[in-house]
Write a protein that holds these residues in place. Sequence first.
Motif, PDB file in Angstrom:
ATOM      1  N   UNK A  93       0.838  -1.211   0.000  1.00 35.72           N
ATOM      2  CA  UNK A  93       0.000   0.000   0.000  1.00 35.72           C
ATOM      3  C   UNK A  93       0.872   1.260   0.000  1.00 35.72           C
ATOM      4  N   UNK A  94       1.944   1.237   0.771  1.00 38.10           N
ATOM      5  CA  UNK A  94       2.836   2.398   0.839  1.00 38.10           C
ATOM      6  C   UNK A  94       3.500   2.641  -0.512  1.00 38.10           C
ATOM      7  N   UNK A  96       2.453   1.622  -3.577  1.00 36.07           N
ATOM      8  CA  UNK A  96       1.484   2.064  -4.583  1.00 36.07           C
ATOM      9  C   UNK A  96       1.070   3.515  -4.305  1.00 36.07           C
ATOM     10  N   UNK A  97       0.940   3.852  -3.023  1.00 39.49           N
ATOM     11  CA  UNK A  97       0.617   5.240  -2.680  1.00 39.49           C
ATOM     12  C   UNK A  97       1.692   6.185  -3.224  1.00 39.49           C
ATOM     13  N   UNK A  98       2.945   5.798  -3.056  1.00 40.22           N
ATOM     14  CA  UNK A  98       4.054   6.617  -3.529  1.00 40.22           C
ATOM     15  C   UNK A  98       3.989   6.791  -5.047  1.00 40.22           C
ATOM     16  N   UNK A 100       1.323   6.550  -6.934  1.00 42.63           N
ATOM     17  CA  UNK A 100       0.156   7.378  -7.240  1.00 42.63           C
ATOM     18  C   UNK A 100       0.421   8.853  -6.920  1.00 42.63           C
ATOM     19  N   UNK A 101       0.999   9.107  -5.747  1.00 44.42           N
ATOM     20  CA  UNK A 101       1.281  10.486  -5.344  1.00 44.42           C
ATOM     21  C   UNK A 101       2.245  11.141  -6.337  1.00 44.42           C
ATOM     22  N   UNK A 121       9.938  11.599  -9.066  1.00 40.81           N
ATOM     23  CA  UNK A 121      10.743  10.423  -8.711  1.00 40.81           C
ATOM     24  C   UNK A 121      12.113  10.794  -8.143  1.00 40.81           C
ATOM     25  N   UNK A 124      10.685  11.905  -4.398  1.00 37.22           N
ATOM     26  CA  UNK A 124      10.240  10.719  -3.646  1.00 37.22           C
ATOM     27  C   UNK A 124      10.662   9.476  -4.423  1.00 37.22           C
ATOM     28  N   UNK A 125      11.889   8.993  -4.259  1.00 36.10           N
ATOM     29  CA  UNK A 125      12.345   7.838  -5.046  1.00 36.10           C
ATOM     30  C   UNK A 125      11.469   6.623  -4.776  1.00 36.10           C
TER      31      UNK A 125
ATOM     32  N   UNK B  14       3.997  17.472   2.661  1.00 32.08           N
ATOM     33  CA  UNK B  14       5.006  16.884   1.772  1.00 32.08           C
ATOM     34  C   UNK B  14       4.585  15.478   1.352  1.00 32.08           C
ATOM     35  N   UNK B  16       1.636  14.198   1.443  1.00 32.35           N
ATOM     36  CA  UNK B  16       0.400  14.251   0.657  1.00 32.35           C
ATOM     37  C   UNK B  16       0.626  14.797  -0.752  1.00 32.35           C
ATOM     38  N   UNK B  45       3.838   8.185   5.791  1.00 37.49           N
ATOM     39  CA  UNK B  45       3.466   7.657   4.481  1.00 37.49           C
ATOM     40  C   UNK B  45       2.732   6.323   4.633  1.00 37.49           C
ATOM     41  N   UNK B  46       3.252   5.454   5.517  1.00 34.31           N
ATOM     42  CA  UNK B  46       2.577   4.181   5.788  1.00 34.31           C
ATOM     43  C   UNK B  46       1.131   4.418   6.217  1.00 34.31           C
ATOM     44  N   UNK B  49      -1.081   5.847   3.399  1.00 30.44           N
ATOM     45  CA  UNK B  49      -1.338   4.809   2.398  1.00 30.44           C
ATOM     46  C   UNK B  49      -2.401   3.836   2.909  1.00 30.44           C
ATOM     47  N   UNK B  50      -2.246   3.433   4.162  1.00 34.69           N
ATOM     48  CA  UNK B  50      -3.188   2.480   4.760  1.00 34.69           C
ATOM     49  C   UNK B  50      -4.609   3.052   4.721  1.00 34.69           C
ATOM     50  N   UNK B  53      -6.215   3.330   1.159  1.00 32.66           N
ATOM     51  CA  UNK B  53      -6.618   2.108   0.469  1.00 32.66           C
ATOM     52  C   UNK B  53      -7.496   1.190   1.318  1.00 32.66           C
ATOM     53  N   UNK B 103      20.872   5.880 -10.995  1.00 31.80           N
ATOM     54  CA  UNK B 103      20.886   7.340 -10.958  1.00 31.80           C
ATOM     55  C   UNK B 103      22.311   7.878 -11.073  1.00 31.80           C
TER      56      UNK B 103
END
Lengths: 205, 235
Positions: A93-94, A96-98, A100-101, A121, A124-125, B14, B16, B45-46, B49-50, B53, B103
């Motif tokens: 979830x974290x 996929x959230x990254x 998406x964000x 990217x 937020x890599x 940040x 969000x 972030x965790x 995200x939780x 979803x 990179x």
Amino acid sequence: MQTNLLSKPTNDKSSHMSDKINHPQLCQWLQSVAQNRDQQAFTHLFKFFAPKILRIARGKFPNEAQANEVVQDTMSNVWRKAHLFNQDKGAVTTWVYTVMRNITFDMLRKIQGNKEDNLSDDIWPIAESMSTESDAFDDHLENKALLSVIDKLPQSQQDVVKGFYLREMSQEQLAKHLNLPLGTVKSRLRLALGKLKVQLGEKYD
Amino acid sequence: MIKHHPKFELIQAFVNGELPASLSAGIAIHADMCPVCQQKIAQFTDQVAEVSFEEQYLDRFIVDSVTADSKTAADSLDDSTEIDFEQMIAGIVKSPAEVSVPKVEKTIEFKGQRYKLPTALNNMALSKTAHIGKLSRTRLQLNEGEIHTSLLRIEPGGGVPEHTHKGFELTVLLAGSFHDESGDYNEGDFIMLDSSHQHHPISTEGCLCYTVANDALHFTQGINKLLNPIGSLIY
């Protein structure tokens, strides 16, 4: 904390998640996409995430086509970049959230600032998460030979060596983390180092 | 030792993705050097995200958004989107896995002094460097209206004349150190100042800073609007 969730055994085979996210299941699907390009696993992921991404995107973009684009681009990146996901670094979830964000950020920037520079990217890599673990890892153990030798140690000694040298935890923290007496941690570390020295020879002294 | 960190409200915005690129990059650069904030960001972030979803989150929105229909709310959503989704899946799975490119580390030079460019700035367009005395400044061309973002190099013994800002001024110290009336600043410090601060930074050994400032004239529009939800940022 998410990694603890992930390491729990998957007893519940039902794909219906009524009130709680089934993290082990999501993880299994994403890894199957990464390793086998498994289209069915991707379809499961898609059905879980896409409607939710669409809802969130509709809140950010008044235009339905743009909201759809967020879904399309996010899920497309999930498919194409699945191999960059590392379950040790966090939950699906974290990740996929990254993804998406980041898509949303670049799209908003394109619309508002008319810039197509796709900076997200870099900020937020999504490959290496922002964690000191990977840095510590690179600094100390660029040498793959050393890593392979550590991997041959008994698991109990590996845990201590990796915690102490790669994660830079103190012996006290390790004892607490592994739920072992401090003396055990110390003796395992000493034993492991003895073996490593024998394996690697003088040059690593 | 890093002493100055972004406020939690700023970290939330940040994560969000609600901050402009200039401030987002500032926080990313700081977090790269600051394990404490790195962890806060990872945890938040965790959580986000939780929540994003979770099924309940979705259900709530379905109820809100679906108009009267003979079907239940959930059925209606599935029907209206399922066909598109199937097509979308079919299209996506045709694309190959991305070949990841490692990179490249970039550097920037000011009068012979070479610095590693923070990763967050890797793809930002840089303007020509302007020199004024012991100061060198390169603008990052982010096209954010009244927000101006720069790399500022202060040569040893140099400083910035006393100034205030009617808006805000963010400085992230990338290398070296400087001091002002309030104290010493070191590598990684995230220094957010507003109109109540008047300062006169001096760098004894030289330094490189990432700076973000807005044009006070337009403060009541643009950026102020953006920062209103996190108003406590500017106290």
